[in-house]
Write a protein that holds these residues in place. Structure first.
Motif, short mmCIF file in Angstrom:
data_model
loop_
_atom_site.label_atom_id
_atom_site.label_comp_id
_atom_site.label_asym_id
_atom_site.label_seq_id
_atom_site.Cartn_x
_atom_site.Cartn_y
_atom_site.Cartn_z
N SER A 66 59.90 5.19 -2.85
CA SER A 66 60.80 6.13 -3.49
C SER A 66 62.19 5.97 -2.87
CB SER A 66 60.30 7.56 -3.27
OG SER A 66 61.16 8.49 -3.89
N VAL A 68 66.68 6.87 -3.27
CA VAL A 68 67.78 7.64 -3.83
C VAL A 68 69.07 6.92 -3.45
CG1 VAL A 68 69.02 9.83 -3.87
CG2 VAL A 68 66.53 9.82 -3.65
N LYS A 91 78.04 8.66 -13.03
CA LYS A 91 78.14 9.04 -14.44
C LYS A 91 78.98 8.04 -15.24
CE LYS A 91 79.57 12.90 -17.38
NZ LYS A 91 80.15 14.27 -17.40
N ASP A 100 68.39 5.97 -13.25
CA ASP A 100 67.81 7.29 -13.55
C ASP A 100 68.49 8.35 -12.69
OD1 ASP A 100 66.25 9.53 -13.95
OD2 ASP A 100 64.37 8.41 -13.99
N LYS A 101 68.93 9.44 -13.35
CA LYS A 101 69.65 10.49 -12.63
C LYS A 101 68.78 11.20 -11.58
CE LYS A 101 73.53 9.93 -14.68
NZ LYS A 101 73.14 8.61 -15.28
N SER A 102 67.47 11.03 -11.67
CA SER A 102 66.59 11.60 -10.64
C SER A 102 66.52 10.71 -9.42
CB SER A 102 65.18 11.79 -11.21
OG SER A 102 64.60 10.54 -11.55
N ARG A 103 67.36 9.63 -9.41
CA ARG A 103 67.36 8.70 -8.30
C ARG A 103 68.72 8.59 -7.63
NH1 ARG A 103 62.10 7.02 -7.11
NH2 ARG A 103 60.94 6.70 -9.04
N VAL A 108 69.95 15.22 -4.81
CA VAL A 108 68.62 14.71 -5.18
C VAL A 108 67.87 14.25 -3.93
CG1 VAL A 108 67.40 12.89 -6.42
CG2 VAL A 108 69.32 14.06 -7.50
N GLN A 111 66.57 17.22 -2.19
CA GLN A 111 65.43 17.78 -2.92
C GLN A 111 64.17 16.95 -2.70
OE1 GLN A 111 65.93 17.87 -7.16
NE2 GLN A 111 64.37 19.45 -7.45
N LYS A 112 64.32 15.63 -2.72
CA LYS A 112 63.16 14.76 -2.53
C LYS A 112 62.60 14.88 -1.10
CE LYS A 112 63.74 11.25 -6.08
NZ LYS A 112 62.38 11.49 -6.63
N GLN A 115 60.56 17.98 -1.16
CA GLN A 115 59.32 17.77 -1.91
C GLN A 115 58.33 16.93 -1.11
OE1 GLN A 115 60.79 16.02 -5.53
NE2 GLN A 115 61.23 18.01 -6.49
#
Length: 426
Positions: A66, A68, A91, A100-103, A108, A111-112, A115
């Protein structure tokens, strides 16, 4: 490796976007201890400087972890300014905007991390708790075992080697208390001016249709109950006195053992008090039972009792008769008893006087047996109940310290001074 090996730790790889992910040494080390990559997270920095190659690297994700992508702050940028620039970068950039915006982005990444931490905690916490409990159980077992061993040395075996000087006289102090109890029992306030008065009164009250020369058993039992009742508070006082001393010694030993963890002293003292009270009540009940047994039954297998009774009677009755009938002496010395006043016996019939004297000498001989039995009983029970207490205290301390709010929570509490300073800065 020691920091990334534990399964409860997050492995955060901070990589520059320019490096080859597949040959990166930190990634290789991470995969050695976390083959699934569940607790490994890569923060790819300098995304703005090496943007062209970054899209391909993160898209293929050859290392299967994973990641970021983030932008480093430049110059004197504030945190908020840097985050705005970062958001605009991912952007508007022609290739980075395709990730991917979740990366992407510091928020982020944060947050990861949270999590991943939650996942690790959910998996590892039960094991962590069990390990802590095992360590705590082991420590408490050693603590209670050491406490029990010290108390046994002090209160039971009388050992002094390796013990503080203040505790070295415990066994001698207990022995002294037993001796003091013996002296108190023998110091019964006997009336030497009313010699044979109680015996004659009881004989008169127990009169009946029977042979006149035989003293009824009731008379002796009644007098025995009276004598035992007079000293019945002494065994109880002895138990209270000796147990108060045992309590003080136990708390001192406990305080010494809790020197490294003073926050544990209070709950451990409470557990010890519970054990002390429990055993003391049993000891007191035994003492009261012993008193009742002496009141209700007059028996001994001591062969010296009969010999002593006969000797007291034969050695003194003729002397008493001579003093009362012929010499009219006011006082005489009774062997094995003491000086007594006898002028009130001048007009007592000879048969009543003889029966009363026989009853008195029988009581004197038997009373010596009773007192010896009480002292022996008290000494034996003292040892017995101290041993019971030491065992019970170890169990009680260990059990109660495992309860919520008493064990690990207390050990994790910091000093009060630190807590007060912490409150100031809240």
């Amino acid at each position: 490796m020691e920091h990334i090996t534990p399964k409860e730790n997050i492995i955060l790889n901070v990589l520059s976007a320019e490096v080859n992910f597949t040959t990166c040494e930190s990634i290789r080390l991470s995969r050695r201890v976390d083959r699934t990559g569940q607790r490994t997270l890569a923060a790819v920095t300098k995304s703005d400087q090496y943007a062209d190659d970054l899209l391909e690297k993160v898209t293929t994700n050859a290392v299967n972890i994973s990641y970021v992508c983030v932008r480093n702050r430049i110059g004197n940028e504030t945190y908020d300014e840097a985050r705005i620039q970062e958001a605009n970068l991912f952007k508007s950039h022609h290739s980075l905007s395709m990730i991917d915006k979740s990366r992407v982005g510091i928020p982020v990444l944060a947050q990861k991390l949270v999590q991943t931490h939650d996942v690790i905690i959910s998996k590892c916490l039960p094991n962590i708790v069990n390990e802590i409990k095992e360590k705590l159980d082991e420590w408490m077992s050693r603590m209670s075992g050491s406490l029990k061993e010290t108390l046994e040395k002090l209160l039971i075996h009388g050992e002094v080697v390796g013990l503080p000087d203040k505790h070295k006289s415990c066994d001698a102090r207990l022995a002294k208390m037993v001796d003091e109890f013996k002296i108190e029992l023998h110091a019964e306030d006997e009336s030497f001016e009313n010699f044979l008065v109680d015996e004659m009164r009881v004989l008169k009250e127990s009169g009946g249709i029977r042979l006149s020369q035989f003293v009824p058993e009731y008379a002796f039992s009644y007098l025995l109950r009276q004598k035992v009742s007079k000293i019945s508070d002494l065994p109880i006082s002895f138990v209270n006195k000796v147990w108060s001393y045992v309590e003080s010694v136990s708390f001192e030993v406990l305080k010494d053992h809790c020197e490294s963890f003073p926050q544990l002293y209070s709950p451990m003292k409470k557990a010890s008090q519970k054990a002390l009270e429990k055993i003391k009540n049993k000891f007191l009940q035994r003492a009261m039972d012993m008193i009742e047994m002496e009141k209700n039954t007059n028996y001994t297998c001591d062969p010296n009792f009969l010999a002593s009774w006969k000797e007291l009677k034969s050695a003194n009755y003729d002397k008493l008769s001579d003093a009362v009938v012929r010499r009219r002496s006011k006082w005489i010395a009774i062997n094995g008893y003491g000086d007594v006043k006898v002028d009130h016996l001048f007009d007592v019939p000879a048969n009543i006087r003889e029966q009363a004297f026989d009853l008195k000498m029988k009581m004197v001989a038997y009373w010596a047996v009773v007192l010896r039995r009480m002292v022996d009983w008290s000494a034996l029970n003292l040892r017995y109940w101290i041993q019971k207490f030491v065992t019970e205290m170890g169990i009680s301390v260990f059990t109660d310290m495992m309860l919520p709010g008493c064990g690990i929570e207390k050990m994790m509490e910091g000093p009060r001074s630190v807590a007060e300073k912490r409150d100031i800065f809240r």
